[in-house]
Design a protein around this motif. Structure first.
Motif, PDB file in Angstrom:
ATOM      1  N   LEU A  17     137.604 -49.126 -28.197  1.00  0.00           N
ATOM      2  CA  LEU A  17     137.163 -48.344 -28.882  1.00  0.00           C
ATOM      3  C   LEU A  17     136.050 -48.224 -28.322  1.00  0.00           C
ATOM      4  CD1 LEU A  17     137.776 -49.899 -32.420  1.00  0.00           C
ATOM      5  CD2 LEU A  17     138.927 -48.084 -31.368  1.00  0.00           C
ATOM      6  N   ALA A  18     135.736 -46.328 -28.470  1.00  0.00           N
ATOM      7  CA  ALA A  18     134.972 -45.972 -28.043  1.00  0.00           C
ATOM      8  C   ALA A  18     134.098 -44.752 -28.798  1.00  0.00           C
ATOM      9  CB  ALA A  18     134.406 -45.169 -26.812  1.00  0.00           C
ATOM     10  N   GLU A  19     133.150 -44.996 -29.510  1.00  0.00           N
ATOM     11  CA  GLU A  19     132.275 -44.045 -30.245  1.00  0.00           C
ATOM     12  C   GLU A  19     131.726 -43.089 -29.943  1.00  0.00           C
ATOM     13  OE1 GLU A  19     130.564 -45.674 -33.502  1.00  0.00           O
ATOM     14  OE2 GLU A  19     129.920 -44.205 -35.126  1.00  0.00           O
ATOM     15  N   VAL A  20     132.700 -41.450 -30.723  1.00  0.00           N
ATOM     16  CA  VAL A  20     132.133 -40.366 -29.905  1.00  0.00           C
ATOM     17  C   VAL A  20     130.638 -40.191 -30.890  1.00  0.00           C
ATOM     18  CG1 VAL A  20     132.369 -37.834 -29.619  1.00  0.00           C
ATOM     19  CG2 VAL A  20     133.722 -39.231 -29.196  1.00  0.00           C
ATOM     20  N   TYR A  21     129.442 -39.403 -30.148  1.00  0.00           N
ATOM     21  CA  TYR A  21     128.240 -39.073 -30.625  1.00  0.00           C
ATOM     22  C   TYR A  21     128.227 -38.017 -30.457  1.00  0.00           C
ATOM     23  CZ  TYR A  21     127.132 -44.331 -31.776  1.00  0.00           C
ATOM     24  OH  TYR A  21     127.065 -45.999 -31.781  1.00  0.00           O
ATOM     25  N   ASN A  22     127.924 -37.552 -30.095  1.00  0.00           N
ATOM     26  CA  ASN A  22     127.628 -35.671 -29.127  1.00  0.00           C
ATOM     27  C   ASN A  22     128.912 -34.421 -29.474  1.00  0.00           C
ATOM     28  OD1 ASN A  22     125.004 -36.974 -29.252  1.00  0.00           O
ATOM     29  ND2 ASN A  22     125.017 -37.008 -27.355  1.00  0.00           N
ATOM     30  N   PRO A  23     128.423 -33.393 -29.684  1.00  0.00           N
ATOM     31  CA  PRO A  23     129.705 -32.567 -29.229  1.00  0.00           C
ATOM     32  C   PRO A  23     129.729 -31.698 -28.230  1.00  0.00           C
ATOM     33  CG  PRO A  23     127.610 -31.564 -30.207  1.00  0.00           C
ATOM     34  CD  PRO A  23     126.905 -33.327 -29.669  1.00  0.00           C
ATOM     35  N   SER A  24     130.115 -32.498 -27.506  1.00  0.00           N
ATOM     36  CA  SER A  24     130.635 -32.051 -25.970  1.00  0.00           C
ATOM     37  C   SER A  24     131.672 -32.157 -26.019  1.00  0.00           C
ATOM     38  CB  SER A  24     130.215 -32.363 -25.154  1.00  0.00           C
ATOM     39  OG  SER A  24     130.729 -34.155 -24.399  1.00  0.00           O
ATOM     40  N   MET A  25     133.015 -32.357 -26.653  1.00  0.00           N
ATOM     41  CA  MET A  25     134.604 -32.965 -26.569  1.00  0.00           C
ATOM     42  C   MET A  25     134.982 -31.939 -28.032  1.00  0.00           C
ATOM     43  SD  MET A  25     135.923 -33.593 -23.477  1.00  0.00           S
ATOM     44  CE  MET A  25     137.583 -34.033 -24.442  1.00  0.00           C
ATOM     45  N   VAL A  26     133.904 -31.465 -28.402  1.00  0.00           N
ATOM     46  CA  VAL A  26     134.402 -30.306 -29.687  1.00  0.00           C
ATOM     47  C   VAL A  26     135.611 -29.085 -29.498  1.00  0.00           C
ATOM     48  CG1 VAL A  26     134.057 -28.885 -31.931  1.00  0.00           C
ATOM     49  CG2 VAL A  26     132.573 -30.811 -31.670  1.00  0.00           C
ATOM     50  N   PRO A  27     136.464 -28.937 -29.622  1.00  0.00           N
ATOM     51  CA  PRO A  27     136.735 -28.947 -31.071  1.00  0.00           C
ATOM     52  C   PRO A  27     138.020 -30.515 -30.850  1.00  0.00           C
ATOM     53  CG  PRO A  27     138.377 -27.375 -30.505  1.00  0.00           C
ATOM     54  CD  PRO A  27     137.303 -27.499 -28.999  1.00  0.00           C
ATOM     55  N   THR A  28     138.110 -30.580 -29.474  1.00  0.00           N
ATOM     56  CA  THR A  28     138.795 -31.871 -29.174  1.00  0.00           C
ATOM     57  C   THR A  28     138.507 -32.893 -29.940  1.00  0.00           C
ATOM     58  OG1 THR A  28     140.498 -30.510 -27.511  1.00  0.00           O
ATOM     59  CG2 THR A  28     140.370 -33.315 -27.829  1.00  0.00           C
ATOM     60  N   LEU A  29     137.190 -33.624 -29.455  1.00  0.00           N
ATOM     61  CA  LEU A  29     137.014 -34.600 -30.167  1.00  0.00           C
ATOM     62  C   LEU A  29     135.748 -34.452 -31.522  1.00  0.00           C
ATOM     63  CD1 LEU A  29     136.209 -37.218 -27.521  1.00  0.00           C
ATOM     64  CD2 LEU A  29     138.215 -37.070 -29.496  1.00  0.00           C
ATOM     65  N   ARG A  30     135.404 -34.669 -32.922  1.00  0.00           N
ATOM     66  CA  ARG A  30     134.027 -34.776 -33.031  1.00  0.00           C
ATOM     67  C   ARG A  30     133.062 -36.182 -32.649  1.00  0.00           C
ATOM     68  NH1 ARG A  30     137.524 -32.160 -37.813  1.00  0.00           N
ATOM     69  NH2 ARG A  30     137.137 -33.489 -37.701  1.00  0.00           N
ATOM     70  N   PRO A  31     131.411 -35.795 -33.216  1.00  0.00           N
ATOM     71  CA  PRO A  31     131.213 -36.538 -33.664  1.00  0.00           C
ATOM     72  C   PRO A  31     131.227 -37.603 -34.466  1.00  0.00           C
ATOM     73  CG  PRO A  31     129.398 -35.070 -32.996  1.00  0.00           C
ATOM     74  CD  PRO A  31     131.060 -34.456 -33.208  1.00  0.00           C
ATOM     75  N   GLY A  32     131.577 -38.928 -34.511  1.00  0.00           N
ATOM     76  CA  GLY A  32     131.815 -39.459 -35.215  1.00  0.00           C
ATOM     77  C   GLY A  32     133.289 -40.238 -35.174  1.00  0.00           C
ATOM     78  N   ASP A  33     133.704 -39.461 -34.619  1.00  0.00           N
ATOM     79  CA  ASP A  33     135.571 -39.872 -33.886  1.00  0.00           C
ATOM     80  C   ASP A  33     135.331 -41.176 -32.852  1.00  0.00           C
ATOM     81  OD1 ASP A  33     136.618 -38.062 -35.057  1.00  0.00           O
ATOM     82  OD2 ASP A  33     136.810 -37.004 -33.376  1.00  0.00           O
ATOM     83  N   GLN A  34     136.326 -42.578 -33.215  1.00  0.00           N
ATOM     84  CA  GLN A  34     136.053 -43.295 -32.685  1.00  0.00           C
ATOM     85  C   GLN A  34     137.569 -43.211 -31.416  1.00  0.00           C
ATOM     86  OE1 GLN A  34     135.151 -46.549 -32.539  1.00  0.00           O
ATOM     87  NE2 GLN A  34     133.510 -45.929 -34.195  1.00  0.00           N
ATOM     88  N   LEU A  35     137.308 -43.918 -30.460  1.00  0.00           N
ATOM     89  CA  LEU A  35     138.778 -43.621 -29.428  1.00  0.00           C
ATOM     90  C   LEU A  35     139.406 -45.115 -29.263  1.00  0.00           C
ATOM     91  CD1 LEU A  35     136.916 -40.920 -26.665  1.00  0.00           C
ATOM     92  CD2 LEU A  35     138.647 -40.234 -28.176  1.00  0.00           C
ATOM     93  N   VAL A  36     140.769 -44.569 -28.771  1.00  0.00           N
ATOM     94  CA  VAL A  36     141.259 -45.721 -28.774  1.00  0.00           C
ATOM     95  C   VAL A  36     141.403 -46.412 -27.345  1.00  0.00           C
ATOM     96  CG1 VAL A  36     143.099 -47.924 -28.244  1.00  0.00           C
ATOM     97  CG2 VAL A  36     142.462 -46.224 -30.724  1.00  0.00           C
ATOM     98  N   VAL A  37     141.148 -46.890 -25.700  1.00  0.00           N
ATOM     99  CA  VAL A  37     140.780 -46.609 -24.484  1.00  0.00           C
ATOM    100  C   VAL A  37     141.540 -48.110 -23.855  1.00  0.00           C
ATOM    101  CG1 VAL A  37     138.513 -45.004 -24.976  1.00  0.00           C
ATOM    102  CG2 VAL A  37     138.417 -47.651 -24.214  1.00  0.00           C
ATOM    103  N   ARG A  38     142.114 -47.636 -23.048  1.00  0.00           N
ATOM    104  CA  ARG A  38     142.633 -48.579 -21.934  1.00  0.00           C
ATOM    105  C   ARG A  38     141.470 -48.601 -20.767  1.00  0.00           C
ATOM    106  NH1 ARG A  38     148.315 -48.892 -19.921  1.00  0.00           N
ATOM    107  NH2 ARG A  38     147.928 -50.785 -18.647  1.00  0.00           N
ATOM    108  N   TYR A  39     141.000 -49.936 -20.308  1.00  0.00           N
ATOM    109  CA  TYR A  39     140.493 -50.227 -19.386  1.00  0.00           C
ATOM    110  C   TYR A  39     141.606 -50.218 -18.277  1.00  0.00           C
ATOM    111  CZ  TYR A  39     137.187 -51.135 -23.022  1.00  0.00           C
ATOM    112  OH  TYR A  39     135.533 -51.124 -23.573  1.00  0.00           O
ATOM    113  N   GLY A  40     141.123 -48.992 -16.929  1.00  0.00           N
ATOM    114  CA  GLY A  40     141.667 -49.381 -15.411  1.00  0.00           C
ATOM    115  C   GLY A  40     143.011 -48.506 -15.662  1.00  0.00           C
ATOM    116  N   ALA A  41     142.560 -47.528 -16.965  1.00  0.00           N
ATOM    117  CA  ALA A  41     144.748 -47.144 -16.617  1.00  0.00           C
ATOM    118  C   ALA A  41     143.914 -45.328 -15.642  1.00  0.00           C
ATOM    119  CB  ALA A  41     144.732 -46.269 -17.759  1.00  0.00           C
ATOM    120  N   GLY A  42     145.082 -45.962 -15.110  1.00  0.00           N
ATOM    121  CA  GLY A  42     145.697 -44.488 -13.679  1.00  0.00           C
ATOM    122  C   GLY A  42     145.484 -43.318 -14.694  1.00  0.00           C
TER     123      GLY A  42
END
Length: 175
Positions: free
Chosen positions: A28-53
């Motif tokens: 999991l990774a938590e988003v803190y800043n607005p650089s990915m708005v509108p897709t992601l907002r501060p407070g959103d969690q991301l389910v991530v896969r390490y080492g993925a293509g």
């Protein structure tokens, strides 16, 4: 300001044996800043896969090229000499490849699979508000819409070399 994340290791298949058997390395990774708005907002969690293509259109967690202890979230928009060209979805925030150039493969930590939006605060307890949240709380991220709504292509597919070092108890927190 860079898009900061905090990773929480929740992984399976650690070590060489796990990788040899092809088990997923999820976190999991938590988003803190607005650089990915509108897709992601501060407070959103991301389910991530390490080492993925990685391919064009993917949302990735990567180490900032100038401060490698800082983890940032960006969208891959192309392949350039020297690595991946990444940009935030927010057109008003430019802390991305437009500022620091292409990002080498070894700085890409993980690819985002899904976004988990936190539940509404105490002020939004209406049934309509909760239904609206439930309908949008979990969404896949990745190939699809790129910055400013442009449709991202699917070329530039590439795997990561080397394996990320992670453990269940390790937490990385960006400053």
């Amino acid at each position: 300001m860079p898009e900061r994340t905090r990773e929480r290791g929740r992984e399976r298949g650690q070590g060489e044996d796990g990788e040899r058997h092809g088990l997923l390395r999820i976190g999991l990774a938590e988003v803190y800043n607005p650089s990915m708005v509108p897709t992601l907002r501060p407070g959103d969690q991301l389910v991530v896969r390490y080492g993925a293509g990685v391919r064009v259109g993917d949302v990735v967690v990567l180490r900032h090229p100038f401060a490698q202890d800082l983890l940032i979230v960006k969208r891959v928009v192309g392949r350039r000499p020297g690595g991946w060209w990444v940009e935030g979805d927010n057109p008003y925030v430019h802390n991305d490849s437009r500022e620091f150039g292409a990002v080498p493969d070894e700085l890409v930590v993980a690819r985002a699979l899904a976004r988990l939006r936190p539940p509404p605060g105490a002020g939004q307890r209406s049934v309509a508000g909760l239904l609206s949240w439930a309908a949008s709380a979990v969404r896949p991220v990745g190939s699809g819409r790129g910055p400013l709504g442009r449709l991202a292509g699917r070329s530039g597919r590439s795997g990561r070399s080397g394996r990320p070092e992670r453990s269940l108890s390790r937490r990385l927190r960006a400053r």
